[in-house]
Design a protein around this motif. Structure first.
Motif, PDB file in Angstrom:
ATOM      1  N   LEU A  93       8.870   9.520   2.687  1.00  0.00           N
ATOM      2  CA  LEU A  93       7.728   8.897   3.352  1.00  0.00           C
ATOM      3  C   LEU A  93       7.334   9.677   4.607  1.00  0.00           C
ATOM      4  O   LEU A  93       6.141   9.939   4.834  1.00  0.00           O
ATOM      5  CB  LEU A  93       8.019   7.438   3.704  1.00  0.00           C
ATOM      6  CG  LEU A  93       6.878   6.696   4.406  1.00  0.00           C
ATOM      7  CD1 LEU A  93       5.603   6.710   3.567  1.00  0.00           C
ATOM      8  CD2 LEU A  93       7.305   5.261   4.717  1.00  0.00           C
ATOM      9  N   VAL A  94       8.290  10.068   5.409  1.00  0.00           N
ATOM     10  CA  VAL A  94       7.989  10.852   6.608  1.00  0.00           C
ATOM     11  C   VAL A  94       7.278  12.152   6.209  1.00  0.00           C
ATOM     12  O   VAL A  94       6.261  12.530   6.802  1.00  0.00           O
ATOM     13  CB  VAL A  94       9.260  11.137   7.433  1.00  0.00           C
ATOM     14  CG1 VAL A  94       9.034  12.238   8.467  1.00  0.00           C
ATOM     15  CG2 VAL A  94       9.750   9.864   8.110  1.00  0.00           C
ATOM     16  N   SER A  95       7.784  12.811   5.196  1.00  0.00           N
ATOM     17  CA  SER A  95       7.164  14.051   4.723  1.00  0.00           C
ATOM     18  C   SER A  95       5.735  13.818   4.254  1.00  0.00           C
ATOM     19  O   SER A  95       4.838  14.622   4.531  1.00  0.00           O
ATOM     20  CB  SER A  95       7.986  14.666   3.586  1.00  0.00           C
ATOM     21  OG  SER A  95       9.262  15.015   4.063  1.00  0.00           O
ATOM     22  N   LEU A 141       6.476  10.064  15.185  1.00  0.00           N
ATOM     23  CA  LEU A 141       7.217  10.029  16.447  1.00  0.00           C
ATOM     24  C   LEU A 141       7.643   8.605  16.789  1.00  0.00           C
ATOM     25  O   LEU A 141       8.798   8.367  17.162  1.00  0.00           O
ATOM     26  CB  LEU A 141       6.373  10.607  17.578  1.00  0.00           C
ATOM     27  CG  LEU A 141       7.039  10.608  18.949  1.00  0.00           C
ATOM     28  CD1 LEU A 141       8.236  11.536  18.973  1.00  0.00           C
ATOM     29  CD2 LEU A 141       6.029  10.996  20.016  1.00  0.00           C
ATOM     30  N   ARG A 142       6.733   7.667  16.654  1.00  0.00           N
ATOM     31  CA  ARG A 142       7.102   6.266  16.926  1.00  0.00           C
ATOM     32  C   ARG A 142       8.225   5.820  16.004  1.00  0.00           C
ATOM     33  O   ARG A 142       9.143   5.119  16.428  1.00  0.00           O
ATOM     34  CB  ARG A 142       5.896   5.350  16.751  1.00  0.00           C
ATOM     35  CG  ARG A 142       4.952   5.403  17.897  1.00  0.00           C
ATOM     36  CD  ARG A 142       4.068   4.199  17.871  1.00  0.00           C
ATOM     37  NE  ARG A 142       2.954   4.357  18.786  1.00  0.00           N
ATOM     38  CZ  ARG A 142       2.043   3.448  18.964  1.00  0.00           C
ATOM     39  NH1 ARG A 142       2.079   2.318  18.278  1.00  0.00           N
ATOM     40  NH2 ARG A 142       1.059   3.645  19.814  1.00  0.00           N
ATOM     41  N   HIS A 143       8.140   6.222  14.746  1.00  0.00           N
ATOM     42  CA  HIS A 143       9.184   5.858  13.782  1.00  0.00           C
ATOM     43  C   HIS A 143      10.522   6.493  14.188  1.00  0.00           C
ATOM     44  O   HIS A 143      11.556   5.808  14.194  1.00  0.00           O
ATOM     45  CB  HIS A 143       8.773   6.312  12.380  1.00  0.00           C
ATOM     46  CG  HIS A 143       9.843   6.126  11.374  1.00  0.00           C
ATOM     47  ND1 HIS A 143      10.234   4.879  10.925  1.00  0.00           N
ATOM     48  CD2 HIS A 143      10.632   7.024  10.736  1.00  0.00           C
ATOM     49  CE1 HIS A 143      11.215   5.023  10.053  1.00  0.00           C
ATOM     50  NE2 HIS A 143      11.475   6.308   9.917  1.00  0.00           N
ATOM     51  N   VAL A 180      10.262   1.046   5.357  1.00  0.00           N
ATOM     52  CA  VAL A 180      10.843   1.997   4.414  1.00  0.00           C
ATOM     53  C   VAL A 180      12.356   1.797   4.310  1.00  0.00           C
ATOM     54  O   VAL A 180      13.027   1.485   5.293  1.00  0.00           O
ATOM     55  CB  VAL A 180      10.495   3.456   4.801  1.00  0.00           C
ATOM     56  CG1 VAL A 180      11.231   3.895   6.057  1.00  0.00           C
ATOM     57  CG2 VAL A 180      10.748   4.400   3.642  1.00  0.00           C
ATOM     58  N   THR A 181      12.877   1.971   3.110  1.00  0.00           N
ATOM     59  CA  THR A 181      14.329   1.903   2.895  1.00  0.00           C
ATOM     60  C   THR A 181      14.921   3.282   3.167  1.00  0.00           C
ATOM     61  O   THR A 181      14.232   4.303   3.063  1.00  0.00           O
ATOM     62  CB  THR A 181      14.663   1.462   1.462  1.00  0.00           C
ATOM     63  OG1 THR A 181      14.097   2.408   0.553  1.00  0.00           O
ATOM     64  CG2 THR A 181      14.111   0.073   1.169  1.00  0.00           C
ATOM     65  N   ASP A 182      16.193   3.311   3.492  1.00  0.00           N
ATOM     66  CA  ASP A 182      16.853   4.575   3.813  1.00  0.00           C
ATOM     67  C   ASP A 182      16.654   5.653   2.747  1.00  0.00           C
ATOM     68  O   ASP A 182      16.336   6.789   3.090  1.00  0.00           O
ATOM     69  CB  ASP A 182      18.341   4.356   4.074  1.00  0.00           C
ATOM     70  CG  ASP A 182      18.599   3.622   5.377  1.00  0.00           C
ATOM     71  OD1 ASP A 182      17.648   3.434   6.170  1.00  0.00           O
ATOM     72  OD2 ASP A 182      19.756   3.234   5.609  1.00  0.00           O
ATOM     73  N   PRO A 183      16.822   5.333   1.458  1.00  0.00           N
ATOM     74  CA  PRO A 183      16.675   6.399   0.458  1.00  0.00           C
ATOM     75  C   PRO A 183      15.258   6.989   0.379  1.00  0.00           C
ATOM     76  O   PRO A 183      15.089   8.124  -0.048  1.00  0.00           O
ATOM     77  CB  PRO A 183      17.037   5.720  -0.868  1.00  0.00           C
ATOM     78  CG  PRO A 183      17.755   4.475  -0.502  1.00  0.00           C
ATOM     79  CD  PRO A 183      17.269   4.083   0.855  1.00  0.00           C
ATOM     80  N   MET A 204       0.857  -1.178   0.000  1.00  0.00           N
ATOM     81  CA  MET A 204       0.000   0.000   0.000  1.00  0.00           C
ATOM     82  C   MET A 204       0.898   1.234   0.000  1.00  0.00           C
ATOM     83  O   MET A 204       1.918   1.272   0.652  1.00  0.00           O
ATOM     84  CB  MET A 204      -0.871  -0.024   1.265  1.00  0.00           C
ATOM     85  CG  MET A 204      -1.888   1.088   1.325  1.00  0.00           C
ATOM     86  SD  MET A 204      -2.963   1.028   2.794  1.00  0.00           S
ATOM     87  CE  MET A 204      -3.972  -0.391   2.420  1.00  0.00           C
ATOM     88  N   ASN A 205       0.490   2.264  -0.724  1.00  0.00           N
ATOM     89  CA  ASN A 205       1.286   3.488  -0.703  1.00  0.00           C
ATOM     90  C   ASN A 205       0.550   4.573   0.076  1.00  0.00           C
ATOM     91  O   ASN A 205      -0.614   4.430   0.430  1.00  0.00           O
ATOM     92  CB  ASN A 205       1.654   3.941  -2.128  1.00  0.00           C
ATOM     93  CG  ASN A 205       0.459   4.419  -2.919  1.00  0.00           C
ATOM     94  OD1 ASN A 205      -0.391   5.141  -2.413  1.00  0.00           O
ATOM     95  ND2 ASN A 205       0.391   4.031  -4.178  1.00  0.00           N
ATOM     96  N   VAL A 206       1.228   5.661   0.328  1.00  0.00           N
ATOM     97  CA  VAL A 206       0.674   6.708   1.174  1.00  0.00           C
ATOM     98  C   VAL A 206      -0.583   7.311   0.553  1.00  0.00           C
ATOM     99  O   VAL A 206      -1.530   7.636   1.268  1.00  0.00           O
ATOM    100  CB  VAL A 206       1.732   7.791   1.480  1.00  0.00           C
ATOM    101  CG1 VAL A 206       1.134   8.952   2.250  1.00  0.00           C
ATOM    102  CG2 VAL A 206       2.880   7.185   2.271  1.00  0.00           C
ATOM    103  N   ASN A 207      -0.626   7.442  -0.756  1.00  0.00           N
ATOM    104  CA  ASN A 207      -1.827   7.989  -1.391  1.00  0.00           C
ATOM    105  C   ASN A 207      -3.038   7.109  -1.105  1.00  0.00           C
ATOM    106  O   ASN A 207      -4.129   7.618  -0.847  1.00  0.00           O
ATOM    107  CB  ASN A 207      -1.625   8.150  -2.900  1.00  0.00           C
ATOM    108  CG  ASN A 207      -0.630   9.250  -3.222  1.00  0.00           C
ATOM    109  OD1 ASN A 207      -0.491  10.214  -2.471  1.00  0.00           O
ATOM    110  ND2 ASN A 207       0.073   9.098  -4.324  1.00  0.00           N
TER     111      ASN A 207
END
Length: 155
Positions: free
Chosen positions: A34-36, A52-54, A26-29, A1-4
């Motif tokens: 994703l956070v944004s 915050l949990r992340h 989520v991968t580092d790159p 699933m994606n954020v949209n």
């Protein structure tokens, strides 16, 4: 699933769980993006809670190592418009400084949140624990610091 897709779900509990799942994988790159994106959710308290949990999970794993500095810089930029999240990142950096026994200022620790004081009171830096046993903001923080010191003296 994606954020949209997640954003389309009207149930904030479902979105919260989905965000946590996505942030956990989520991968580092892709992490900053994703956070944004999560922080664009109209339910800001929920979105910030998920982030915050992340941040707490990632910082706990990264703070002792060299990757922490780059990560915290990137996350600070991603959360710049969210004062509570930016503050938590600053406090993780202070925790890192204290835990790694780098130079730190007692006044900065005493001005920090209950969260950081409690985390530090249960930590390993004797100087910080002694400070918090005497001057921690709450009775719980002072007692935790005293218990940590007592446990060490028994060992």
């Amino acid at each position: 699933m994606n954020v949209n897709d997640i954003l389309q779900n009207p149930d904030e509990h479902v979105r919260f769980a989905a965000y946590l799942d996505e942030l956990g994988r989520v991968t580092d790159p892709d992490e900053v993006h994703l956070v944004s994106r999560v922080l664009t959710d109209p339910d800001q308290p929920m979105a910030q809670s998920a982030v915050l949990r992340h941040l707490d999970r990632r910082a706990a794993g990264l703070y002792p190592g060299p990757a922490y500095r780059g990560w915290v810089q990137a996350m600070t930029e991603a959360t710049i418009d969210h004062p509570f999240l930016a503050q938590r990142l600053r406090e993780w950096s202070l925790f890192r400084t204290v835990a790694l026994k780098l130079p730190w200022q007692p006044d900065e620790m005493l001005a920090s949140s209950n969260w950081l004081q409690l985390k530090t009171a249960a930590g390993t830096n004797t100087e910080a624990i002694e400070l918090l046993s005497e001057a921690g903001r709450t009775k719980r923080i002072r007692n935790t610091a005293k218990a940590t010191l007592s446990h060490r003296s028994e060992s």
